[in-house]
Design an enzyme around this catalytic site. Structure first.
Site, PDB file in Angstrom:
ATOM      1  N   THR A   7     -12.128  16.976   0.993  1.00 25.86           N
ATOM      2  CA  THR A   7     -11.883  15.486   1.507  1.00 25.86           C
ATOM      3  C   THR A   7     -10.511  15.904   1.944  1.00 25.86           C
ATOM      4  O   THR A   7      -9.836  16.527   2.103  1.00 25.86           O
ATOM      5  CB  THR A   7     -11.736  15.040   0.236  1.00 25.86           C
ATOM      6  OG1 THR A   7     -11.198  13.519   1.334  1.00 25.86           O
ATOM      7  CG2 THR A   7     -10.347  15.119  -0.180  1.00 25.86           C
ATOM      8  N   ASP A  65     -19.416  10.638  -0.914  1.00 25.37           N
ATOM      9  CA  ASP A  65     -18.887   9.745   0.292  1.00 25.37           C
ATOM     10  C   ASP A  65     -19.245   8.383  -0.173  1.00 25.37           C
ATOM     11  O   ASP A  65     -20.257   7.956  -1.417  1.00 25.37           O
ATOM     12  CB  ASP A  65     -20.365   9.837   1.036  1.00 25.37           C
ATOM     13  CG  ASP A  65     -20.600   8.884   1.972  1.00 25.37           C
ATOM     14  OD1 ASP A  65     -19.503   9.291   3.073  1.00 25.37           O
ATOM     15  OD2 ASP A  65     -21.388   8.456   2.451  1.00 25.37           O
ATOM     16  N   PHE A 140      -5.734   3.164  -2.496  1.00 25.76           N
ATOM     17  CA  PHE A 140      -5.843   3.332  -1.246  1.00 25.76           C
ATOM     18  C   PHE A 140      -7.105   2.281  -0.826  1.00 25.76           C
ATOM     19  O   PHE A 140      -7.696   1.497  -1.257  1.00 25.76           O
ATOM     20  CB  PHE A 140      -6.130   4.947  -1.252  1.00 25.76           C
ATOM     21  CG  PHE A 140      -7.622   5.413  -1.588  1.00 25.76           C
ATOM     22  CD1 PHE A 140      -8.332   5.320  -0.821  1.00 25.76           C
ATOM     23  CD2 PHE A 140      -7.514   5.896  -2.895  1.00 25.76           C
ATOM     24  CE1 PHE A 140     -10.018   5.518  -1.813  1.00 25.76           C
ATOM     25  CE2 PHE A 140      -8.493   6.180  -3.949  1.00 25.76           C
ATOM     26  CZ  PHE A 140      -9.861   6.533  -3.053  1.00 25.76           C
ATOM     27  N   GLY A 141      -7.513   2.966   1.423  1.00 25.22           N
ATOM     28  CA  GLY A 141      -8.592   1.488   1.408  1.00 25.22           C
ATOM     29  C   GLY A 141      -8.734   0.546   0.816  1.00 25.22           C
ATOM     30  O   GLY A 141      -7.564  -0.955   1.157  1.00 25.22           O
ATOM     31  N   HIS A 167     -15.923   2.637  -9.446  1.00 23.05           N
ATOM     32  CA  HIS A 167     -17.638   3.374  -8.794  1.00 23.05           C
ATOM     33  C   HIS A 167     -17.469   4.545  -8.711  1.00 23.05           C
ATOM     34  O   HIS A 167     -17.939   5.484  -9.273  1.00 23.05           O
ATOM     35  CB  HIS A 167     -17.987   2.770  -7.396  1.00 23.05           C
ATOM     36  CG  HIS A 167     -16.467   2.778  -6.970  1.00 23.05           C
ATOM     37  ND1 HIS A 167     -15.235   1.970  -6.882  1.00 23.05           N
ATOM     38  CD2 HIS A 167     -16.052   3.732  -5.449  1.00 23.05           C
ATOM     39  CE1 HIS A 167     -14.565   1.808  -6.090  1.00 23.05           C
ATOM     40  NE2 HIS A 167     -14.428   3.410  -5.745  1.00 23.05           N
TER      41      HIS A 167
HETATM   42  P1  ITT Z   1     -13.026  11.681   3.281  1.00 27.51           P
HETATM   43  O1  ITT Z   1     -15.157  11.217   3.988  1.00 27.51           O
HETATM   44  O2  ITT Z   1     -12.172  13.211   3.751  1.00 27.51           O
HETATM   45  O3  ITT Z   1     -14.012  12.225   1.474  1.00 27.51           O
HETATM   46  P2  ITT Z   1     -13.097   9.281   3.465  1.00 27.51           P
HETATM   47  O4  ITT Z   1     -10.961   8.569   3.207  1.00 27.51           O
HETATM   48  O5  ITT Z   1     -12.724   8.926   4.349  1.00 27.51           O
HETATM   49  O6  ITT Z   1     -12.302   9.974   3.442  1.00 27.51           O
HETATM   50  P3  ITT Z   1     -15.771   7.843   2.521  1.00 27.51           P
HETATM   51  O7  ITT Z   1     -16.253   8.132   3.524  1.00 27.51           O
HETATM   52  O8  ITT Z   1     -15.462   8.365   0.932  1.00 27.51           O
HETATM   53  O9  ITT Z   1     -13.864   8.449   2.258  1.00 27.51           O
HETATM   54  O10 ITT Z   1     -14.509   6.620   2.167  1.00 27.51           O
HETATM   55  C1  ITT Z   1     -15.667   5.154   3.419  1.00 27.51           C
HETATM   56  C2  ITT Z   1     -13.953   4.473   3.430  1.00 27.51           C
HETATM   57  O11 ITT Z   1     -14.169   3.440   2.416  1.00 27.51           O
HETATM   58  C3  ITT Z   1     -11.999   4.896   3.608  1.00 27.51           C
HETATM   59  O12 ITT Z   1     -11.553   4.247   4.580  1.00 27.51           O
HETATM   60  C4  ITT Z   1     -11.743   4.817   2.355  1.00 27.51           C
HETATM   61  O13 ITT Z   1     -10.210   4.862   2.148  1.00 27.51           O
HETATM   62  C5  ITT Z   1     -12.035   3.952   1.359  1.00 27.51           C
HETATM   63  N1  ITT Z   1     -12.504   4.264  -0.300  1.00 27.51           N
HETATM   64  C6  ITT Z   1     -13.458   4.660  -0.651  1.00 27.51           C
HETATM   65  N2  ITT Z   1     -13.175   5.203  -2.367  1.00 27.51           N
HETATM   66  C7  ITT Z   1     -12.514   3.913  -1.721  1.00 27.51           C
HETATM   67  C8  ITT Z   1     -11.786   3.557  -3.317  1.00 27.51           C
HETATM   68  O14 ITT Z   1     -11.876   4.121  -4.402  1.00 27.51           O
HETATM   69  N3  ITT Z   1     -11.200   2.149  -2.985  1.00 27.51           N
HETATM   70  C9  ITT Z   1     -10.585   1.577  -1.405  1.00 27.51           C
HETATM   71  N4  ITT Z   1     -11.380   2.183  -0.957  1.00 27.51           N
HETATM   72  C10 ITT Z   1     -12.166   3.222  -0.905  1.00 27.51           C
END
Ligand code: ITT
Length: 181
Positions: A7, A65, A140-141, A167
């Site tokens: 990741t 994902d 994050f995110g 999740h």
């Molecule tokens: P990788 O694909 O390299 O693993 P990514 O952060 O892009 O990293 P995803 O495509 O799975 O991973 O995630 C899509 C978006 O959702 C991305 O902006 C993440 O920060 C967010 N995300 C994923 N899991 C999350 C969580 O547990 N809490 C909050 N946001 C999340």
């Protein structure tokens, strides 16, 4: 034993490390870009990604994902969550949700695990609500705008607290069940 977490997101690695501590499995953050196919199916993204990674000769790994699916936005940003996060960000999502009464949403996390030549793919879900404003500084995110119970956001929780209900935590529990089986 060691598993690579493939990741670009160090936040995911921290959550996996905590979740796998009890099994004594060590997580290694491994950066290997792979193609995330454009499809509405998280499992397909994960399976295709795993094929590509294995073709490159890498084994014993996890890919993840995840998407945030908002009811009132008909599932947006969903499979476009990474793009939405990079472009409009949490502020943009809150703007789209201004004045919207139905705040229901869910995170879906698909984990693909390659271990000892076997493939396990699981999906964990966490339902909750989009908050009215960003709250908290952890995680994050979308964590600052998502609350599983309408009280605290994920960004106001420790990694352990988030894993208990998230999740990703739910997906890891399904994965561990299959690993034990
Ligand atoms: P990788 O694909 O390299 O693993 P990514 O952060 O892009 O990293 P995803 O495509 O799975 O991973 O995630 C899509 C978006 O959702 C991305 O902006 C993440 O920060 C967010 N995300 C994923 N899991 C999350 C969580 O547990 N809490 C909050 N946001 C999340």
């Amino acid at each position: 034993m060691k598993l690579k977490v493939i990741t670009s997101n160090p936040g995911k690695v921290a959550e996996y490390q905590k979740a796998f501590d009890e099994l004594g499995i060590e997580m290694e953050h491994y950066k290997l870009p792979y193609d995330e196919v454009q499809t509405s199916d998280l499992r397909e993204v994960v399976n295709k990604g795993m094929d590509e990674i294995i073709a490159k000769g890498v084994r014993n790994f996890i890919v993840d994902d995840t998407g945030l699916f908002i009811d009132a936005l008909k599932g947006f940003p969903g499979v476009w969550s990474a793009y939405a996060q990079k472009t409009i960000g949490n502020k943009g999502i809150l703007k789209l949700m201004e004045g919207v009464e139905d705040r229901g949403a869910e995170f879906r996390c698909c984990i693909g695990c390659d271990i000892d030549g076997k493939r396990i793919v699981v999906v964990g879900v966490c339902r909750g609500y989009i908050t009215d404003s960003e709250k908290g500084t952890d995680g994050f995110g979308f964590d600052p705008i998502f609350s599983p119970d309408g009280k605290l956001t994920f960004a106001e929780m420790s990694v352990d607290e988030k894993n208990l209900i998230s999740h990703r935590g739910n997906a890891v529990r399904l994965l561990i069940e299959q690993l034990k089986g």
